[in-house]
Design a protein around this motif. Sequence first.
Motif, PDB file in Angstrom:
ATOM      1  N   ARG A   1       0.831  -0.705   0.148  1.00  0.00           N
ATOM      2  CA  ARG A   1       0.226  -0.300  -0.167  1.00  0.00           C
ATOM      3  C   ARG A   1       0.219   1.520   0.072  1.00  0.00           C
ATOM      4  O   ARG A   1       1.816   1.317   0.575  1.00  0.00           O
ATOM      5  CB  ARG A   1      -1.091   0.030   1.432  1.00  0.00           C
ATOM      6  CG  ARG A   1      -1.204  -0.822   1.645  1.00  0.00           C
ATOM      7  CD  ARG A   1      -3.073  -0.735   0.167  1.00  0.00           C
ATOM      8  NE  ARG A   1      -4.097   0.025   0.777  1.00  0.00           N
ATOM      9  CZ  ARG A   1      -5.260   0.034   2.197  1.00  0.00           C
ATOM     10  NH1 ARG A   1      -5.440  -1.196   2.314  1.00  0.00           N
ATOM     11  NH2 ARG A   1      -5.702   0.578   2.250  1.00  0.00           N
TER      12      ARG A   1
ATOM     13  N   TYR B   1       1.893   5.260   1.502  1.00  0.00           N
ATOM     14  CA  TYR B   1       2.336   5.731   2.636  1.00  0.00           C
ATOM     15  C   TYR B   1       1.660   6.717   2.825  1.00  0.00           C
ATOM     16  O   TYR B   1       2.409   8.131   2.895  1.00  0.00           O
ATOM     17  CB  TYR B   1       3.759   6.124   2.949  1.00  0.00           C
ATOM     18  CG  TYR B   1       4.511   4.296   2.690  1.00  0.00           C
ATOM     19  CD1 TYR B   1       4.212   3.735   4.213  1.00  0.00           C
ATOM     20  CD2 TYR B   1       4.773   3.481   2.050  1.00  0.00           C
ATOM     21  CE1 TYR B   1       4.968   2.956   4.343  1.00  0.00           C
ATOM     22  CE2 TYR B   1       5.465   2.252   2.187  1.00  0.00           C
ATOM     23  CZ  TYR B   1       5.398   1.742   3.274  1.00  0.00           C
ATOM     24  OH  TYR B   1       5.753   0.704   4.121  1.00  0.00           O
ATOM     25  N   TYR B   2       0.347   7.185   2.188  1.00  0.00           N
ATOM     26  CA  TYR B   2      -0.170   8.255   1.588  1.00  0.00           C
ATOM     27  C   TYR B   2      -0.389   8.829   3.701  1.00  0.00           C
ATOM     28  O   TYR B   2      -0.640   8.274   4.311  1.00  0.00           O
ATOM     29  CB  TYR B   2      -1.291   7.953   0.988  1.00  0.00           C
ATOM     30  CG  TYR B   2      -1.063   7.617  -0.183  1.00  0.00           C
ATOM     31  CD1 TYR B   2      -0.645   8.768  -1.125  1.00  0.00           C
ATOM     32  CD2 TYR B   2      -2.403   7.027  -0.747  1.00  0.00           C
ATOM     33  CE1 TYR B   2      -0.286   8.600  -2.229  1.00  0.00           C
ATOM     34  CE2 TYR B   2      -2.381   7.316  -2.542  1.00  0.00           C
ATOM     35  CZ  TYR B   2      -1.229   8.377  -3.110  1.00  0.00           C
ATOM     36  OH  TYR B   2      -1.251   8.093  -4.099  1.00  0.00           O
ATOM     37  N   THR B   3      -0.564  10.160   3.445  1.00  0.00           N
ATOM     38  CA  THR B   3      -0.982  10.716   4.708  1.00  0.00           C
ATOM     39  C   THR B   3      -2.424  10.488   5.031  1.00  0.00           C
ATOM     40  O   THR B   3      -3.889  11.128   4.206  1.00  0.00           O
ATOM     41  CB  THR B   3      -0.974  12.771   4.180  1.00  0.00           C
ATOM     42  OG1 THR B   3       0.052  12.411   3.903  1.00  0.00           O
ATOM     43  CG2 THR B   3      -1.465  13.497   5.975  1.00  0.00           C
ATOM     44  N   SER B   4      -2.367  10.834   6.697  1.00  0.00           N
ATOM     45  CA  SER B   4      -4.105  10.036   6.596  1.00  0.00           C
ATOM     46  C   SER B   4      -4.219  12.182   7.511  1.00  0.00           C
ATOM     47  O   SER B   4      -4.022  12.832   8.209  1.00  0.00           O
ATOM     48  CB  SER B   4      -4.373   9.206   8.518  1.00  0.00           C
ATOM     49  OG  SER B   4      -5.432   8.830   8.943  1.00  0.00           O
ATOM     50  N   ILE B   5      -5.592  12.004   6.208  1.00  0.00           N
ATOM     51  CA  ILE B   5      -6.720  13.268   6.521  1.00  0.00           C
ATOM     52  C   ILE B   5      -8.211  12.571   7.437  1.00  0.00           C
ATOM     53  O   ILE B   5      -8.729  11.994   7.001  1.00  0.00           O
ATOM     54  CB  ILE B   5      -6.409  13.401   5.436  1.00  0.00           C
ATOM     55  CG1 ILE B   5      -5.674  13.455   4.798  1.00  0.00           C
ATOM     56  CG2 ILE B   5      -7.806  14.833   5.237  1.00  0.00           C
ATOM     57  CD1 ILE B   5      -4.522  14.647   4.808  1.00  0.00           C
ATOM     58  N   PRO B   6      -8.287  12.775   8.607  1.00  0.00           N
ATOM     59  CA  PRO B   6      -9.283  13.152   8.934  1.00  0.00           C
ATOM     60  C   PRO B   6     -10.412  13.422   8.829  1.00  0.00           C
ATOM     61  O   PRO B   6     -10.473  14.671   8.130  1.00  0.00           O
ATOM     62  CB  PRO B   6      -9.292  13.464  10.352  1.00  0.00           C
ATOM     63  CG  PRO B   6      -7.783  13.441  10.646  1.00  0.00           C
ATOM     64  CD  PRO B   6      -7.622  13.932   9.324  1.00  0.00           C
ATOM     65  N   ARG B   7     -12.023  12.904   8.544  1.00  0.00           N
ATOM     66  CA  ARG B   7     -12.859  12.779   7.781  1.00  0.00           C
ATOM     67  C   ARG B   7     -13.866  14.460   8.175  1.00  0.00           C
ATOM     68  O   ARG B   7     -14.301  14.969   8.371  1.00  0.00           O
ATOM     69  CB  ARG B   7     -13.851  12.003   7.265  1.00  0.00           C
ATOM     70  CG  ARG B   7     -13.379  11.151   5.584  1.00  0.00           C
ATOM     71  CD  ARG B   7     -14.187   9.848   5.834  1.00  0.00           C
ATOM     72  NE  ARG B   7     -15.514  11.075   5.162  1.00  0.00           N
ATOM     73  CZ  ARG B   7     -16.428  10.243   4.207  1.00  0.00           C
ATOM     74  NH1 ARG B   7     -16.013   8.822   4.812  1.00  0.00           N
ATOM     75  NH2 ARG B   7     -17.840  10.949   3.483  1.00  0.00           N
TER      76      ARG B   7
ATOM     77  N   GLU C   1       2.129  16.765   9.903  1.00  0.00           N
ATOM     78  CA  GLU C   1       1.856  15.647   8.570  1.00  0.00           C
ATOM     79  C   GLU C   1       2.777  15.912   7.441  1.00  0.00           C
ATOM     80  O   GLU C   1       3.527  15.405   7.194  1.00  0.00           O
ATOM     81  CB  GLU C   1       0.854  14.851   8.065  1.00  0.00           C
ATOM     82  CG  GLU C   1      -0.084  14.379   9.193  1.00  0.00           C
ATOM     83  CD  GLU C   1       0.139  13.714   9.536  1.00  0.00           C
ATOM     84  OE1 GLU C   1       1.330  12.939   9.015  1.00  0.00           O
ATOM     85  OE2 GLU C   1      -0.303  12.837  11.169  1.00  0.00           O
TER      86      GLU C   1
ATOM     87  N   GLU D   1      -7.178   3.276  -4.444  1.00  0.00           N
ATOM     88  CA  GLU D   1      -6.509   3.780  -3.367  1.00  0.00           C
ATOM     89  C   GLU D   1      -5.713   5.827  -3.584  1.00  0.00           C
ATOM     90  O   GLU D   1      -6.217   6.112  -2.673  1.00  0.00           O
ATOM     91  CB  GLU D   1      -5.258   3.251  -2.459  1.00  0.00           C
ATOM     92  CG  GLU D   1      -4.871   3.135  -1.450  1.00  0.00           C
ATOM     93  CD  GLU D   1      -3.372   2.875  -1.136  1.00  0.00           C
ATOM     94  OE1 GLU D   1      -3.563   3.101   0.171  1.00  0.00           O
ATOM     95  OE2 GLU D   1      -3.216   1.558  -1.119  1.00  0.00           O
TER      96      GLU D   1
ATOM     97  N   GLN E   1      -7.341   9.120  -1.814  1.00  0.00           N
ATOM     98  CA  GLN E   1      -6.466   9.499  -1.801  1.00  0.00           C
ATOM     99  C   GLN E   1      -6.124  11.292  -1.674  1.00  0.00           C
ATOM    100  O   GLN E   1      -6.472  12.272  -0.913  1.00  0.00           O
ATOM    101  CB  GLN E   1      -5.035   9.456  -0.925  1.00  0.00           C
ATOM    102  CG  GLN E   1      -3.895  10.724  -0.133  1.00  0.00           C
ATOM    103  CD  GLN E   1      -4.436  10.193   0.818  1.00  0.00           C
ATOM    104  OE1 GLN E   1      -4.727   9.817   1.590  1.00  0.00           O
ATOM    105  NE2 GLN E   1      -3.647  11.381   1.731  1.00  0.00           N
TER     106      GLN E   1
ATOM    107  N   SER F   1      -9.797  13.155  -0.334  1.00  0.00           N
ATOM    108  CA  SER F   1      -9.814  13.334   0.286  1.00  0.00           C
ATOM    109  C   SER F   1      -9.094  14.608   0.866  1.00  0.00           C
ATOM    110  O   SER F   1      -9.441  15.590   1.489  1.00  0.00           O
ATOM    111  CB  SER F   1      -8.611  12.404   1.948  1.00  0.00           C
ATOM    112  OG  SER F   1      -9.477  11.360   1.353  1.00  0.00           O
TER     113      SER F   1
END
Length: 399
Positions: A193, A195-201, A231, A257, A261, A264
């Motif tokens: 997968r 390594y994208y940044t996690s963006i809270p919804r 980040e 994926e 991203q 997002s």
Amino acid sequence: MDSEKALELVKHGATLLFLDVPQHTLIGIDTQMFTVGPAFKGIKMIPPGIHFVFYSSSTRDGKEFSPTIGFFIDVAPSQVIVRKWNQQDEWLAKVSEEEEERYSQAVKSLEFDKHLGPYNLSQYGAWKHLSNYITKDVVEKFEPVGGEITVIYESAILEGGPKTEMERALDAQMKKSKSEASASSIEQPKGNRFYYTSIPRIIKHKGMSGQELTSMNLDKTQLLESVLSKEYKASEDLLLGELQFSFVAFLMGQSLESFMQWKSLVSLLLGCTEAPFQTRSELFTKFIKVIYHQLKYGLQKESSGPEMGVLALLDDSWLASDSFLHLLCKDFFALVEEASVVDGDLLSWTRKFKELLENRLGWEFQKKSDVDGIYFDEDDEYAPVVEMLDERHEDYMAT
């Protein structure tokens, strides 16, 4: 182009040497596509820097194609990258260092020159618009282990079922890909997968009232500031690099994926109501410019070669007036209309972006009265004051 200039470009440009690739295979680099013929062995005259290479093997009659496989490269002047076709697994494999050195010398001696297709430099500008924030560090930060990008490895992403037309179309593509992969000897890696940044919804903070939480989720400025700080180490260009990386990986690499991203990041930025006008005007000007060029390319009607996968899906999935992009843009354009002070570059690019969506997709946005592409009442005391917040020497209306 005269022969001396061509020879100089051949010697100083990078080269991709592809050995034993079957006829009818589609090979792309950046915005360009090649169909492999009996003499094709690669691409020459490639400008130094970041590029995206992608390919899709074909049936013998050239009518059906396997899922796309792609990877980013960062090439130096005169560099030669060698890949050899693995017939069993239908992919371009690396060769040993000894082989690469031997083939590199042969390329530099022009032994393969007549078998190499030239990189079309007239299309390089379009690629730069899609990738000007993608650096070597950006690629290394976000790419999957091994660097290969393909929808074959992403079957677990749509757990719970696809939700949008785009996701349903790509889900169908993945199911077909999975059956084809299982029929071959390709071993599907686990956890391959990005390594994208996690963006809270949704933002949630203990101790905050319901009204405060509602306000924070209606204006994502605070979330943007938090994500930039934690980040991206406060680097706006790194965020824009991820936005461009994910779009290229989605559009050309057929990665679902990456589409998620990209969606997002676009939702985060277009969900800000304070940042575009007060704290991050320059970031939003650059963002609107980036997404303008992305959609200008993705929604183009003309095709320079055979369409691969999701490129043809963009119009179908985004034409709907209830698509996420239409709703977000409608709100953002209204913000620009109603803002009391707007940066001049941001206003110019917002106009340009709005016109693109209206012309290419036929979208309509609420109109008040016509003033140079954005709609205001002439005597409206709330019409924005246009300010040039800093001196920019770039021709910001260039395409």
